[in-house]
Design an enzyme around this catalytic site. Structure first.
Site, PDB file in Angstrom:
ATOM      1  N   ASP A 272       0.841  -1.199   0.000  1.00  0.00           N
ATOM      2  CA  ASP A 272       0.000   0.000   0.000  1.00  0.00           C
ATOM      3  C   ASP A 272       0.876   1.249   0.000  1.00  0.00           C
ATOM      4  O   ASP A 272       2.030   1.226   0.434  1.00  0.00           O
ATOM      5  CB  ASP A 272      -0.940   0.004   1.205  1.00  0.00           C
TER       6      ASP A 272
ATOM      7  N   GLU B  96       0.247  -1.078   5.933  1.00  0.00           N
ATOM      8  CA  GLU B  96       1.305  -0.551   6.790  1.00  0.00           C
ATOM      9  C   GLU B  96       1.216   0.959   6.956  1.00  0.00           C
ATOM     10  O   GLU B  96       1.526   1.493   8.026  1.00  0.00           O
ATOM     11  CB  GLU B  96       2.680  -0.935   6.217  1.00  0.00           C
TER      12      GLU B  96
END
Length: 377
Positions: free
Chosen positions: A85, A146
């Site tokens: 991400d 994350e």
């Protein structure tokens, strides 16, 4: 064969990385992150047994790849842990396109951390092509969340790490190419002010502005920053009509400290801010927390010594230090599992519209990772 002598090629690696960068994958767009995971799964499938793990809590899923090894499942190995991400919303490519200028290449997420993830995959690919068997079994785990503190996959990362002897995290390298051997603690908070609505033109004095109250609280929060603990507010949402005094305002804050006790004190200070003042209620709720990873674990330092020797053979001096800007290495390091972080590419501008890498570092970092995979036992 010395792993650093494998035929890594920067141009070929950049060509392979390009589709990853052009597949935008902001954390809160689960479908976009899953598209990125599809690309990673495809690139891993030729050499490993690949699993797609469904997402939860509204986030995308994960990719876990286990590489063929006679000891896979029989003894602890090496986990390569990375996230796919990014902080960049869909459409960032319009203003930050994938573009190479000499040894510099731009793109959303190219430094944090798709470049390092790709270098890890290339390291494994070249080892397999050369017929080299790593002393320990290797697992790659790519996760989707994350950038928002890993709320949906922390337990998965920790469970996977517990099955392994070492953890490698290809987050971006330090400015000098160094690696991370410890990370500071981080806590997140959700903030809310609750005011009283009124017509901003006809009855302004009857209202109690949640926005104004939040603005005052933001100044108060950030003024708490000191040498041992920092405080910042990075997100704020409020209001729908300019002619209405806002009744609710939401914000998100982050605090960071080098020591767990300093973070714990900072958390207590944040929670103590709750209450009612001038008719406006202020609420604070805990968000996700990353624990301190102390840079004093012998296993990590032994890994670092191995990495320094490999770097010397490649042709550069490798430094190691603790740093802020949490990663999933906080979790594995805090668990006591030897962890090396910031093994990823060199560059600058992460989380900005100037994010870029040094193309030559793709080879350097792939060599470093390949060397570690062959020498850790």
């Amino acid at each position: 064969m010395n792993p650093i002598d494998l035929p890594f090629d920067a141009d070929e690696m950049l060509a392979g990385l390009k589709p990853w960068i052009e597949c935008e994958s902001p954390t809160h767009d689960a479908a976009a992150v899953d598209r990125m995971m599809d690309l990673a799964a495809y690139d891993l499938a030729a050499h490993a047994t690949v699993e797609r793990i469904p997402g939860r809590m509204g986030f995308g899923g994960c990719v876990r790849a286990r590489f063929p090894h006679p000891d896979m499942g029989k003894k602890p190995g090496i986990l390569i842990a990375g996230h796919m991400d990014t902080v960049h919303p869909i459409g960032t490519l319009d203003v930050l396109p994938f573009k190479r200028e000499g040894d510099i290449c731009y793109g959303p997420g190219i430094m944090d951390m798709k470049g390092g993830n790709y270098a890890s995959v290339e390291a494994l690919r070249q080892l397999i092509r050369a017929g080299l068997q790593t002393p320990l079994p290797v697992t790659v785990l790519f996760t989707p969340d994350e950038e928002v503190g890993t709320p949906s996959t922390r337990s998965l990362i920790e469970a996977e790490a517990a099955r392994n002897k070492y953890v490698l995290v290809p987050e971006p390298a330090h400015e000098d190419g160094g690696v991370t051997i410890g990370r500071y603690a981080i806590a997140r908070f959700n903030l809310r002010t609750i005011g009283q609505p009124s017509h901003a033109g006809a009855r302004l004095k009857d209202g109690k502005s949640a926005i104004a109250a939040m603005a005052r609280k933001i100044i108060e929060i950030e003024d708490m920053t000191g040498p041992d603990c920092t405080f910042s507010v990075g997100v704020i949402h409020a209001g729908q009509w300019v002619n209405c005094v806002s009744s609710v305002c939401h914000a998100e804050a982050l605090t960071m400290a080098k020591k767990q006790e300093d973070l714990d004190e900072g958390v207590a200070r944040m929670m103590a801010l709750q209450g009612v003042a001038n008719g406006v209620e202020f609420e604070v709720t805990r968000g996700v927390t990353r624990p301190v990873w102390q840079p004093d674990q012998s296993g990590t330092m032994q890994m670092f010594d191995v990495a320094k020797q490999i770097a010397k053979e490649i042709g550069f001096e490798l430094n190691g230090a603790s740093q802020g800007g949490g990663s999933d290495g906080n979790f594995t390091g805090n668990m006591g599992i030897p962890t090396l972080d910031s093994l990823g590419v060199r560059g600058d501008g992460l989380h900005t519209l100037n994010e870029h890498i040094k193309v030559s570092s793709l080879v350097e970092r792939a060599q470093l990772i390949a060397g570690l995979l062959m020498r850790l036992d």
